[in-house]
Design a protein around this motif. Structure first.
Motif, PDB file in Angstrom:
ATOM      1  N   TRP A 137     -20.144 -15.652  -5.122  1.00 41.50           N
ATOM      2  CA  TRP A 137     -20.346 -16.798  -6.017  1.00 41.50           C
ATOM      3  C   TRP A 137     -21.817 -16.977  -6.358  1.00 41.50           C
ATOM      4  N   CYS A 138     -22.674 -16.951  -5.351  1.00 45.40           N
ATOM      5  CA  CYS A 138     -24.109 -17.176  -5.587  1.00 45.40           C
ATOM      6  C   CYS A 138     -24.748 -16.026  -6.357  1.00 45.40           C
ATOM      7  N   CYS A 139     -24.274 -14.819  -6.112  1.00 37.93           N
ATOM      8  CA  CYS A 139     -24.823 -13.671  -6.838  1.00 37.93           C
ATOM      9  C   CYS A 139     -24.459 -13.750  -8.316  1.00 37.93           C
ATOM     10  N   GLU A 140     -23.179 -14.062  -8.593  1.00 39.59           N
ATOM     11  CA  GLU A 140     -22.718 -14.068  -9.980  1.00 39.59           C
ATOM     12  C   GLU A 140     -23.282 -15.247 -10.776  1.00 39.59           C
TER      13      GLU A 140
ATOM     14  N   CYS B 184     -27.565 -11.509  -3.640  1.00 41.32           N
ATOM     15  CA  CYS B 184     -26.850 -10.307  -4.071  1.00 41.32           C
ATOM     16  C   CYS B 184     -27.092  -9.171  -3.088  1.00 41.32           C
ATOM     17  N   ALA B 185     -26.036  -8.512  -2.705  1.00 34.69           N
ATOM     18  CA  ALA B 185     -26.144  -7.411  -1.746  1.00 34.69           C
ATOM     19  C   ALA B 185     -26.778  -6.195  -2.399  1.00 34.69           C
ATOM     20  N   GLN B 186     -27.640  -5.526  -1.638  1.00 33.48           N
ATOM     21  CA  GLN B 186     -28.192  -4.264  -2.095  1.00 33.48           C
ATOM     22  C   GLN B 186     -27.206  -3.160  -1.731  1.00 33.48           C
TER      23      GLN B 186
ATOM     24  N   ASN C 207     -14.597 -19.932  -9.456  1.00 33.55           N
ATOM     25  CA  ASN C 207     -14.682 -21.386  -9.342  1.00 33.55           C
ATOM     26  C   ASN C 207     -13.908 -22.064 -10.473  1.00 33.55           C
ATOM     27  N   GLN C 208     -13.982 -21.480 -11.670  1.00 28.60           N
ATOM     28  CA  GLN C 208     -13.268 -22.056 -12.812  1.00 28.60           C
ATOM     29  C   GLN C 208     -11.758 -22.019 -12.595  1.00 28.60           C
ATOM     30  N   LYS C 209     -11.272 -20.896 -12.046  1.00 26.22           N
ATOM     31  CA  LYS C 209      -9.832 -20.788 -11.823  1.00 26.22           C
ATOM     32  C   LYS C 209      -9.377 -21.773 -10.751  1.00 26.22           C
ATOM     33  N   GLN C 210     -10.175 -21.933  -9.696  1.00 26.58           N
ATOM     34  CA  GLN C 210      -9.833 -22.915  -8.662  1.00 26.58           C
ATOM     35  C   GLN C 210      -9.731 -24.315  -9.264  1.00 26.58           C
ATOM     36  N   GLN C 211     -10.719 -24.687 -10.068  1.00 25.31           N
ATOM     37  CA  GLN C 211     -10.719 -26.026 -10.665  1.00 25.31           C
ATOM     38  C   GLN C 211      -9.529 -26.212 -11.601  1.00 25.31           C
ATOM     39  N   TRP C 212      -9.228 -25.182 -12.397  1.00 19.03           N
ATOM     40  CA  TRP C 212      -8.131 -25.282 -13.362  1.00 19.03           C
ATOM     41  C   TRP C 212      -6.789 -25.408 -12.634  1.00 19.03           C
ATOM     42  N   CYS C 213      -6.570 -24.526 -11.639  1.00 19.89           N
ATOM     43  CA  CYS C 213      -5.292 -24.534 -10.932  1.00 19.89           C
ATOM     44  C   CYS C 213      -5.130 -25.791 -10.084  1.00 19.89           C
TER      45      CYS C 213
END
Length: 223
Positions: free
Chosen positions: A103-106, A112-114, A174-180
Protein backbone atom coordinates in the motif's frame (compact mmCIF):
# COMPACT_ATOMS: atom_id res chain seq x y z
CA UNK A 1 -7.74 -18.05 21.45
CA UNK A 2 -6.15 -19.37 18.29
CA UNK A 3 -2.73 -18.62 16.90
CA UNK A 4 -1.64 -17.14 20.23
CA UNK A 5 1.94 -16.03 20.68
CA UNK A 6 3.87 -17.11 23.77
CA UNK A 7 4.66 -14.17 25.99
CA UNK A 8 5.75 -13.63 29.58
CA UNK A 9 4.03 -10.33 30.31
CA UNK A 10 0.39 -9.26 30.22
CA UNK A 11 -1.02 -6.00 28.92
CA UNK A 12 -0.14 -3.13 31.27
CA UNK A 13 -3.77 -2.46 32.22
CA UNK A 14 -7.06 -4.36 32.40
CA UNK A 15 -9.56 -1.89 30.94
CA UNK A 16 -12.55 -3.81 32.28
CA UNK A 17 -11.36 -3.81 35.89
CA UNK A 18 -12.85 -0.90 37.81
CA UNK A 19 -14.55 0.56 34.76
CA UNK A 20 -17.71 1.47 36.72
CA UNK A 21 -15.68 4.12 38.58
CA UNK A 22 -12.95 4.85 36.07
CA UNK A 23 -13.24 8.62 36.37
CA UNK A 24 -12.21 8.66 40.02
CA UNK A 25 -10.62 5.25 40.46
CA UNK A 26 -8.17 5.03 37.54
CA UNK A 27 -4.77 6.67 37.31
CA UNK A 28 -4.13 9.16 34.52
CA UNK A 29 -1.74 6.68 32.89
CA UNK A 30 -4.41 3.97 32.86
CA UNK A 31 -7.00 6.40 31.44
CA UNK A 32 -4.66 7.38 28.61
CA UNK A 33 -3.66 3.79 27.85
CA UNK A 34 -7.22 2.42 27.89
CA UNK A 35 -8.51 5.38 25.87
CA UNK A 36 -5.86 4.85 23.19
CA UNK A 37 -6.11 1.05 23.05
CA UNK A 38 -9.70 0.20 23.98
CA UNK A 39 -11.56 3.51 23.63
CA UNK A 40 -12.68 3.48 27.24
CA UNK A 41 -11.72 5.88 29.99
CA UNK A 42 -11.34 8.80 27.59
CA UNK A 43 -11.36 12.18 29.25
CA UNK A 44 -13.72 14.39 27.24
CA UNK A 45 -12.60 17.99 27.61
CA UNK A 46 -15.48 19.49 25.61
CA UNK A 47 -18.71 18.25 24.10
CA UNK A 48 -17.16 18.28 20.63
CA UNK A 49 -13.81 16.61 21.37
CA UNK A 50 -14.17 12.93 22.21
CA UNK A 51 -10.47 12.30 21.50
CA UNK A 52 -7.25 14.27 21.65
CA UNK A 53 -5.97 13.87 18.10
CA UNK A 54 -2.56 15.35 18.94
CA UNK A 55 -1.84 12.85 21.71
CA UNK A 56 0.13 9.93 20.30
CA UNK A 57 -0.29 11.09 16.70
CA UNK A 58 3.32 10.17 15.86
CA UNK A 59 2.45 6.51 16.61
CA UNK A 60 -1.25 6.44 15.73
CA UNK A 61 -1.06 3.29 13.62
CA UNK A 62 -0.05 1.14 16.59
CA UNK A 63 -1.34 3.21 19.48
CA UNK A 64 -4.80 4.43 18.50
CA UNK A 65 -8.00 2.43 18.66
CA UNK A 66 -10.11 2.00 15.54
CA UNK A 67 -12.71 4.35 17.02
CA UNK A 68 -10.14 7.06 17.64
CA UNK A 69 -8.78 6.74 14.10
CA UNK A 70 -12.27 7.10 12.65
CA UNK A 71 -13.14 10.05 14.92
CA UNK A 72 -9.91 11.96 14.26
CA UNK A 73 -10.19 11.32 10.53
CA UNK A 74 -13.76 12.60 10.33
CA UNK A 75 -13.26 15.56 12.67
CA UNK A 76 -9.66 16.66 12.06
CA UNK A 77 -8.52 14.85 8.93
CA UNK A 78 -5.90 12.82 10.81
CA UNK A 79 -5.11 9.09 10.51
CA UNK A 80 -7.41 8.67 7.51
CA UNK A 81 -5.14 6.23 5.67
CA UNK A 82 -5.09 2.56 6.67
CA UNK A 83 -1.35 2.88 7.35
CA UNK A 84 1.14 5.52 8.51
CA UNK A 85 3.84 5.28 5.86
CA UNK A 86 6.33 7.28 7.93
CA UNK A 87 6.01 5.11 11.05
CA UNK A 88 9.01 2.76 11.32
CA UNK A 89 9.95 3.62 7.74
CA UNK A 90 13.66 3.10 8.46
CA UNK A 91 12.98 -0.56 9.36
CA UNK A 92 10.09 -1.12 6.97
CA UNK A 93 11.59 -4.27 5.45
CA UNK A 94 11.50 -6.07 8.83
CA UNK A 95 8.67 -4.38 10.75
CA UNK A 96 5.97 -3.70 8.14
CA UNK A 97 3.39 -6.25 7.02
CA UNK A 98 3.36 -7.22 3.34
CA UNK A 99 0.06 -5.41 2.83
CA UNK A 100 1.46 -2.21 4.35
CA UNK A 101 4.57 -2.40 2.16
CA UNK A 102 2.44 -2.78 -0.95
CA UNK A 103 0.00 0.00 0.00
CA UNK A 104 2.69 2.51 0.98
CA UNK A 105 4.84 1.71 -2.03
CA UNK A 106 1.99 2.10 -4.51
CA UNK A 107 0.35 5.19 -2.99
CA UNK A 108 3.16 7.02 -1.16
CA UNK A 109 6.26 5.64 -2.90
CA UNK A 110 7.64 4.66 0.51
CA UNK A 111 8.87 1.33 1.84
CA UNK A 112 9.25 -0.16 -1.63
CA UNK A 113 11.22 -3.38 -1.60
CA UNK A 114 14.46 -3.55 -3.53
CA UNK A 115 14.24 -6.56 -5.79
CA UNK A 116 15.82 -7.99 -8.89
CA UNK A 117 12.47 -8.58 -10.51
CA UNK A 118 9.77 -6.03 -11.23
CA UNK A 119 6.09 -6.28 -10.44
CA UNK A 120 4.31 -8.70 -12.78
CA UNK A 121 2.48 -5.89 -14.59
CA UNK A 122 2.96 -2.19 -15.26
CA UNK A 123 -0.51 -0.77 -14.75
CA UNK A 124 0.35 2.50 -16.47
CA UNK A 125 1.61 0.89 -19.65
CA UNK A 126 -1.14 0.66 -22.26
CA UNK A 127 -3.77 2.06 -19.93
CA UNK A 128 -5.34 4.17 -22.68
CA UNK A 129 -6.50 0.95 -24.35
CA UNK A 130 -6.68 -1.39 -21.38
CA UNK A 131 -10.10 -2.79 -22.26
CA UNK A 132 -8.92 -4.30 -25.53
CA UNK A 133 -5.15 -4.34 -25.07
CA UNK A 134 -4.68 -5.97 -21.67
CA UNK A 135 -4.90 -9.68 -20.91
CA UNK A 136 -7.51 -10.85 -18.41
CA UNK A 137 -4.73 -11.67 -15.93
CA UNK A 138 -3.35 -8.14 -16.16
CA UNK A 139 -6.83 -6.64 -15.73
CA UNK A 140 -7.42 -8.68 -12.59
CA UNK A 141 -3.99 -7.93 -11.13
CA UNK A 142 -4.14 -4.19 -11.82
CA UNK A 143 -7.71 -3.97 -10.57
CA UNK A 144 -6.81 -5.65 -7.27
CA UNK A 145 -3.51 -3.83 -6.71
CA UNK A 146 -3.92 -0.42 -8.34
CA UNK A 147 -7.70 -0.12 -8.86
CA UNK A 148 -7.31 0.35 -12.61
CA UNK A 149 -8.49 -1.96 -15.37
CA UNK A 150 -11.48 -3.15 -13.37
CA UNK A 151 -14.17 -4.78 -15.46
CA UNK A 152 -17.49 -3.18 -14.54
CA UNK A 153 -20.27 -5.72 -15.08
CA UNK A 154 -23.16 -3.38 -14.26
CA UNK A 155 -23.55 0.29 -13.58
CA UNK A 156 -23.79 -0.39 -9.86
CA UNK A 157 -20.98 -2.93 -9.45
CA UNK A 158 -17.54 -1.35 -9.73
CA UNK A 159 -15.92 -4.34 -7.97
CA UNK A 160 -16.61 -8.04 -7.60
CA UNK A 161 -16.73 -8.39 -3.82
CA UNK A 162 -16.72 -12.20 -3.95
CA UNK A 163 -13.50 -12.39 -5.97
CA UNK A 164 -10.56 -12.80 -3.61
CA UNK A 165 -12.67 -12.20 -0.49
CA UNK A 166 -10.83 -14.96 1.42
CA UNK A 167 -7.63 -12.90 1.10
CA UNK A 168 -9.02 -9.37 0.97
CA UNK A 169 -6.63 -7.98 3.57
CA UNK A 170 -3.59 -8.60 1.38
CA UNK A 171 -5.13 -8.75 -2.06
CA UNK A 172 -7.65 -5.91 -2.27
CA UNK A 173 -6.86 -2.28 -2.98
CA UNK A 174 -7.99 0.38 -0.51
CA UNK A 175 -10.60 1.55 -3.02
CA UNK A 176 -12.04 -1.94 -3.38
CA UNK A 177 -12.21 -2.37 0.40
CA UNK A 178 -14.07 0.92 0.78
CA UNK A 179 -16.45 0.15 -2.09
CA UNK A 180 -17.27 -3.39 -0.93
CA UNK A 181 -17.74 -2.19 2.65
CA UNK A 182 -20.14 0.59 1.67
CA UNK A 183 -22.06 -1.45 -0.91
CA UNK A 184 -22.02 -5.00 0.43
CA UNK A 185 -20.78 -4.74 4.02
CA UNK A 186 -17.60 -6.69 3.30
CA UNK A 187 -14.02 -5.93 4.41
CA UNK A 188 -15.17 -3.11 6.71
CA UNK A 189 -12.68 -3.89 9.47
CA UNK A 190 -9.05 -2.74 9.16
CA UNK A 191 -7.95 -6.39 9.51
CA UNK A 192 -9.23 -9.87 8.67
CA UNK A 193 -8.81 -11.70 11.96
CA UNK A 194 -9.28 -15.14 10.35
CA UNK A 195 -6.62 -14.59 7.67
CA UNK A 196 -3.41 -16.47 8.62
CA UNK A 197 -4.81 -17.01 12.11
CA UNK A 198 -2.94 -20.30 12.51
CA UNK A 199 0.39 -18.46 12.15
CA UNK A 200 -0.68 -15.20 13.75
CA UNK A 201 2.28 -15.01 16.12
CA UNK A 202 4.75 -14.91 13.22
CA UNK A 203 2.78 -13.35 10.34
CA UNK A 204 0.59 -10.68 11.96
CA UNK A 205 1.78 -7.15 12.70
CA UNK A 206 1.69 -6.03 16.34
CA UNK A 207 -1.15 -3.62 15.59
CA UNK A 208 -3.22 -6.43 14.01
CA UNK A 209 -2.61 -8.72 16.99
CA UNK A 210 -3.77 -5.99 19.39
CA UNK A 211 -6.82 -5.05 17.31
CA UNK A 212 -7.98 -8.63 16.72
CA UNK A 213 -7.39 -9.63 20.33
CA UNK A 214 -9.33 -6.68 21.74
CA UNK A 215 -12.25 -6.73 19.30
CA UNK A 216 -12.50 -10.35 18.07
CA UNK A 217 -10.70 -12.25 20.86
CA UNK A 218 -8.39 -13.82 18.27
CA UNK A 219 -4.61 -13.88 18.08
CA UNK A 220 -4.22 -12.92 21.74
CA UNK A 221 -0.83 -13.33 23.39
CA UNK A 222 -0.64 -15.78 26.25
CA UNK A 223 0.28 -13.97 29.45
Amino acid sequence: QKGCAQATTALPYDCQAGYAKWQTGWSEDKKRWCCHHSSVGCTVTTSTHAFDCDAGFDKWEEGWSNQKQQWCCSKEGKACDPYDCDFKLSIAHTSWSDSKKLWCCERKQKGCAQATTALPYDCQAGYAKWQTGWSEDKKRWCCHHSSVGCTVTTSTHAFDCDAGFDKWEEGWSNQKQQWCCSKEGKACDPYDCDFKLSIAHTSWSDSKKLWCCERKQKGCAQA
